[in-house]
Design a protein around this motif. Structure first.
Motif, PDB file in Angstrom:
ATOM      1  N   TYR A   1       0.803  -1.212   0.000  1.00  0.00           N
ATOM      2  CA  TYR A   1       0.000   0.000   0.000  1.00  0.00           C
ATOM      3  C   TYR A   1       0.841   1.269   0.000  1.00  0.00           C
ATOM      4  O   TYR A   1       0.334   2.357  -0.154  1.00  0.00           O
ATOM      5  CB  TYR A   1      -0.931   0.026   1.209  1.00  0.00           C
ATOM      6  N   THR A   2       2.090   1.115   0.274  1.00  0.00           N
ATOM      7  CA  THR A   2       2.887   2.327   0.456  1.00  0.00           C
ATOM      8  C   THR A   2       4.019   2.413  -0.557  1.00  0.00           C
ATOM      9  O   THR A   2       5.123   2.788  -0.231  1.00  0.00           O
ATOM     10  CB  THR A   2       3.490   2.381   1.868  1.00  0.00           C
ATOM     11  N   ARG A   3       3.735   2.028  -1.774  1.00  0.00           N
ATOM     12  CA  ARG A   3       4.745   2.138  -2.807  1.00  0.00           C
ATOM     13  C   ARG A   3       5.299   3.560  -2.847  1.00  0.00           C
ATOM     14  O   ARG A   3       4.549   4.523  -2.794  1.00  0.00           O
ATOM     15  CB  ARG A   3       4.128   1.776  -4.164  1.00  0.00           C
ATOM     16  N   ASN A   4       6.597   3.660  -2.865  1.00  0.00           N
ATOM     17  CA  ASN A   4       7.268   4.973  -2.941  1.00  0.00           C
ATOM     18  C   ASN A   4       7.061   5.851  -1.710  1.00  0.00           C
ATOM     19  O   ASN A   4       7.360   7.025  -1.740  1.00  0.00           O
ATOM     20  CB  ASN A   4       6.827   5.748  -4.187  1.00  0.00           C
ATOM     21  N   HIS A   5       6.554   5.256  -0.643  1.00  0.00           N
ATOM     22  CA  HIS A   5       6.353   6.031   0.583  1.00  0.00           C
ATOM     23  C   HIS A   5       7.670   6.669   1.045  1.00  0.00           C
ATOM     24  O   HIS A   5       7.739   7.881   1.256  1.00  0.00           O
ATOM     25  CB  HIS A   5       5.782   5.121   1.670  1.00  0.00           C
ATOM     26  N   SER A   6       8.719   5.867   1.170  1.00  0.00           N
ATOM     27  CA  SER A   6       9.998   6.385   1.671  1.00  0.00           C
ATOM     28  C   SER A   6      10.523   7.501   0.781  1.00  0.00           C
ATOM     29  O   SER A   6      11.078   8.496   1.252  1.00  0.00           O
ATOM     30  CB  SER A   6      11.029   5.265   1.728  1.00  0.00           C
ATOM     31  N   TYR A   7      10.339   7.297  -0.501  1.00  0.00           N
ATOM     32  CA  TYR A   7      10.806   8.271  -1.477  1.00  0.00           C
ATOM     33  C   TYR A   7      10.104   9.625  -1.285  1.00  0.00           C
ATOM     34  O   TYR A   7      10.735  10.681  -1.268  1.00  0.00           O
ATOM     35  CB  TYR A   7      10.531   7.686  -2.862  1.00  0.00           C
ATOM     36  N   ARG A   8       8.784   9.564  -1.087  1.00  0.00           N
ATOM     37  CA  ARG A   8       8.040  10.815  -0.892  1.00  0.00           C
ATOM     38  C   ARG A   8       8.355  11.454   0.461  1.00  0.00           C
ATOM     39  O   ARG A   8       8.520  12.672   0.557  1.00  0.00           O
ATOM     40  CB  ARG A   8       6.533  10.571  -1.012  1.00  0.00           C
ATOM     41  N   VAL A   9       8.459  10.629   1.506  1.00  0.00           N
ATOM     42  CA  VAL A   9       8.784  11.174   2.826  1.00  0.00           C
ATOM     43  C   VAL A   9      10.107  11.940   2.744  1.00  0.00           C
ATOM     44  O   VAL A   9      10.242  13.047   3.268  1.00  0.00           O
ATOM     45  CB  VAL A   9       8.856  10.040   3.883  1.00  0.00           C
ATOM     46  N   ALA A  10      11.067  11.348   2.044  1.00  0.00           N
ATOM     47  CA  ALA A  10      12.371  12.010   1.892  1.00  0.00           C
ATOM     48  C   ALA A  10      12.207  13.349   1.178  1.00  0.00           C
ATOM     49  O   ALA A  10      12.766  14.365   1.583  1.00  0.00           O
ATOM     50  CB  ALA A  10      13.327  11.098   1.130  1.00  0.00           C
ATOM     51  N   LYS A  11      11.419  13.357   0.118  1.00  0.00           N
ATOM     52  CA  LYS A  11      11.229  14.596  -0.644  1.00  0.00           C
ATOM     53  C   LYS A  11      10.575  15.681   0.197  1.00  0.00           C
ATOM     54  O   LYS A  11      10.996  16.833   0.201  1.00  0.00           O
ATOM     55  CB  LYS A  11      10.343  14.322  -1.878  1.00  0.00           C
ATOM     56  N   TYR A  12       9.506  15.310   0.921  1.00  0.00           N
ATOM     57  CA  TYR A  12       8.800  16.277   1.755  1.00  0.00           C
ATOM     58  C   TYR A  12       9.741  16.819   2.837  1.00  0.00           C
ATOM     59  O   TYR A  12       9.783  18.023   3.093  1.00  0.00           O
ATOM     60  CB  TYR A  12       7.567  15.645   2.426  1.00  0.00           C
ATOM     61  N   ALA A  13      10.452  15.899   3.473  1.00  0.00           N
ATOM     62  CA  ALA A  13      11.340  16.302   4.573  1.00  0.00           C
ATOM     63  C   ALA A  13      12.431  17.249   4.056  1.00  0.00           C
ATOM     64  O   ALA A  13      12.748  18.257   4.693  1.00  0.00           O
ATOM     65  CB  ALA A  13      11.956  15.063   5.224  1.00  0.00           C
ATOM     66  N   VAL A  14      12.980  16.940   2.889  1.00  0.00           N
ATOM     67  CA  VAL A  14      14.023  17.796   2.308  1.00  0.00           C
ATOM     68  C   VAL A  14      13.457  19.181   2.010  1.00  0.00           C
ATOM     69  O   VAL A  14      14.090  20.208   2.298  1.00  0.00           O
ATOM     70  CB  VAL A  14      14.607  17.160   1.030  1.00  0.00           C
ATOM     71  N   ALA A  15      12.235  19.225   1.480  1.00  0.00           N
ATOM     72  CA  ALA A  15      11.629  20.516   1.145  1.00  0.00           C
ATOM     73  C   ALA A  15      11.464  21.376   2.399  1.00  0.00           C
ATOM     74  O   ALA A  15      11.741  22.576   2.385  1.00  0.00           O
ATOM     75  CB  ALA A  15      10.277  20.293   0.470  1.00  0.00           C
ATOM     76  N   ILE A  16      11.042  20.756   3.505  1.00  0.00           N
ATOM     77  CA  ILE A  16      10.864  21.511   4.753  1.00  0.00           C
ATOM     78  C   ILE A  16      12.227  21.976   5.291  1.00  0.00           C
ATOM     79  O   ILE A  16      12.402  23.140   5.668  1.00  0.00           O
ATOM     80  CB  ILE A  16      10.150  20.644   5.824  1.00  0.00           C
ATOM     81  N   ALA A  17      13.184  21.062   5.307  1.00  0.00           N
ATOM     82  CA  ALA A  17      14.517  21.401   5.836  1.00  0.00           C
ATOM     83  C   ALA A  17      15.154  22.531   5.025  1.00  0.00           C
ATOM     84  O   ALA A  17      15.780  23.437   5.577  1.00  0.00           O
ATOM     85  CB  ALA A  17      15.412  20.162   5.817  1.00  0.00           C
ATOM     86  N   ARG A  18      14.961  22.470   3.721  1.00  0.00           N
ATOM     87  CA  ARG A  18      15.530  23.503   2.852  1.00  0.00           C
ATOM     88  C   ARG A  18      14.885  24.862   3.157  1.00  0.00           C
ATOM     89  O   ARG A  18      15.565  25.869   3.283  1.00  0.00           O
ATOM     90  CB  ARG A  18      15.316  23.107   1.387  1.00  0.00           C
ATOM     91  N   GLU A  19      13.572  24.847   3.348  1.00  0.00           N
ATOM     92  CA  GLU A  19      12.848  26.087   3.682  1.00  0.00           C
ATOM     93  C   GLU A  19      13.321  26.649   5.027  1.00  0.00           C
ATOM     94  O   GLU A  19      13.364  27.854   5.233  1.00  0.00           O
ATOM     95  CB  GLU A  19      11.335  25.807   3.705  1.00  0.00           C
TER      96      GLU A  19
END
Ligand SMILES: [Fe+2]
Lengths: 411, 117
Positions: free
Chosen positions: A207-225
């Protein structure tokens, strides 16, 4: 389905790559570093006999740099001309039978056979031929799986770059300048591999295909901001990719169960951050806070999270970021027991959980990133693409919603 | 290298090595050298007791690969005992245990070697 043997192989490969990264940049002498690198490769693929060769472009020949499992008296230098180099695929493993069909193979290269070579990997740093790895027969199966070939290629790339940056190579090729850019490329290669591993983790949970990939992307976007430094952004990126690695040892029947979980199944699932931590803390990663972020990605501001029930400011910013990125993706993907929330519904949910589950300051940054993405103010949107194609998705509705939430928050 | 040491003893022509600590750098090659030295004396049976080994990484695995090869070239017998599950899982995946007899306890290996002589 991921099998136990695949998991063992996966973890061993990740940690071996981390070993390699550590070894080739360590303070040891160049010869020791290269010898250690060869040992990492031979250990990864259980090859008792192997050699690492360096290309002397002044003499147009491969010379022995370091070896394992036989006497170097058997060695004779191998001549390799420019036209042969052109025919090589970069850092690609060749079987001996295949290399024999290459025009560079001649009686002179028979040294390869004397050296019991079964696999030959021409090493390239960018476009420059720097050497080769010769691997003998394996103790396990004779050939390499595609996944093993991929890892082998990463390792070869890593070694090629180290070789290229060595003073020995510069002497052999009359080059003076070190190429810093190549080291940066190496980090990318390493990162790509971790991404491949993350895909394997996600495959466990259908059910969570690419979950880790998206979590990483979201987290990076927040950290960058938040204005984090590149090195720290890299840490949270890898933390996102590997945070659920502990799930690989949890029964996938429990993970994919469509009905309500029993208490014991629940506590089984709740073990995964601790297991992720146990696995990753054994690996010598170059990112210091990685294991800390991973361990605490299910902690909550109100102390009701796990495994350590941390509370409020006991949660570091990295933990807070990962927690919201993870929960937000969980809300917005289908789960066995419920369908996914729309973006608007999920934002409401985040708002309702401010102060209890999520930190308000970090959540605010998250909202800001999303708004910027909608406004087209970011170079590359990280969160929005996951929703842009949803039925009924309307950026103006989201903008109004975000404005309301932020106004409420600042009031 | 400070994290690694080897104890050894000989029982009826069988040498038993008990490496201790971390098998994770070139320092652990001493184990391979010790095996070689033993084999060069014409002795045949080698037992490696893993009970005191904390950690084995790819470099360590490479060293064990080398030992397996040396033993095969000398037509000798290699036994591993007291392995932790993480180690036996990795060695099995690497195909190392295929070339080795694995026993739960050191005494099982010694008994086996005594009987087969
Ligand atoms: Fe999780």
């Amino acid at each position: 389905m991921v099998e136990k043997k695949d998991i063992t192989r996966l973890l061993f490969s990740i940690s071996s790559l981390a070993d390699l990264g550590q070894e080739v940049t360590s303070a040891k002498s160049f010869n020791d570093r290269m010898k250690t690198a060869l040992y990492v490769v031979t250990g990864m693929f259980s090859v008792p006999k192997a050699a690492l060769l360096v290309y002397n472009s002044n003499q147009q020949r491969l010379e022995l740099l370091t070896h394992k499992g036989f006497k170097d008296t058997a060695w004779t230098n191998i001549h390799v001309k420019a036209k042969h180099i052109k025919s090589f695929s970069k850092n690609e493993p060749y079987s001996l039978s295949k290399i024999k069909t290459n025009s560079f193979y001649n009686p002179d290269t028979a040294a390869l056979e004397k050296f019991h070579t079964k696999t030959f990997i021409p090493l390239f740093a960018k476009d420059e031929f720097v050497g080769a790895i010769c691997l003998g027969k394996r103790l396990s199966r004779p050939s390499y799986l595609q996944s093993e070939k991929n890892v082998l290629k990463v390792v070869a790339n890593h070694i090629a770059i180290t070789l290229h940056n060595s003073s020995l190579f510069r002497r052999l090729t009359n080059k003076v300048n070190e190429n810093k850019k190549l080291y940066e490329d190496m980090r990318h290669i390493y990162h790509d591999t971790i991404q491949a591993f993350a895909a394997a983790i996600d495959a466990k949970d259908r059910y969570t295909r690419n979950h880790s990939y998206r979590v990483a992307k979201y987290a990076v976007a927040i950290a960058r901001e938040l204005g984090w430094k590149e090195k720290d952004i890299e840490t949270i990126d890898v933390a996102g990719l590997l945070h659920d690695i502990g799930k690989i040892i949890i029964d996938s029947g429990v993970i994919n169960k469509g009905t309500k979980l029993s208490l014991s199944e629940m506590s089984e699932i709740k073990r995964h951050p601790q297991v992720s931590y146990d696995i990753l803390s054994k690996i010598r990663f170059p990112w210091r806070d990685l294991v800390h972020f991973v361990r605490h990605h299910h902690e909550r501001m109100d102390g009701m999270g796990y495994p350590d029930a941390l509370q409020g400011e006991e949660l570091s910013d990295g933990v807070k970021i990962l927690a919201i990125a993870d929960a937000f993706d969980a809300m917005t993907t289908d789960r066995p027991y419920r369908r996914k929330l729309s973006l608007a519904e999920a934002l409401h949910e985040v708002k309702n959980c401010l102060g209890t589950q999520f930190d308000s300051r970090i959540s605010n940054v998250f909202f800001r990133v999303l708004q910027k993405e909608i406004n087209g103010e970011t170079k590359k949107a990280q969160i929005l693409p996951h929703f842009a194609l949803d039925k009924g998705f309307d950026p103006t509705v989201i903008t109004t919603l975000l404005e309301t939430i932020t106004a409420e928050l600042s009031a | 290298m400070n994290n690694f040491s080897i104890l050894s003893k000989t029982i009826n022509g069988t040498v038993i090595f008990m490496p201790k600590g971390y098998v994770n750098d070139l320092g652990a090659e001493n184990l391979e050298h010790a095996c070689e030295e033993f084999l060069s004396k014409g002795l045949k049976n080698v037992v490696i007791n893993f009970s005191e080994i904390q950690y084995i990484n790819s470099i360590g695995a490479s060293i064990f690969t080398g030992i397996v090869q040396k033993i095969a070239e000398h037509d000798s017998m290699l036994c591993f005992t007291n392995m932790k599950k993480v180690h036996s899982d990795v060695f099995e995946m690497l195909g190392i245990t295929r070339h080795v007899k694995v026993f739960k306890e050191e005494k099982d290996a010694v008994n086996f070697l005594n009987e087969s002589d």
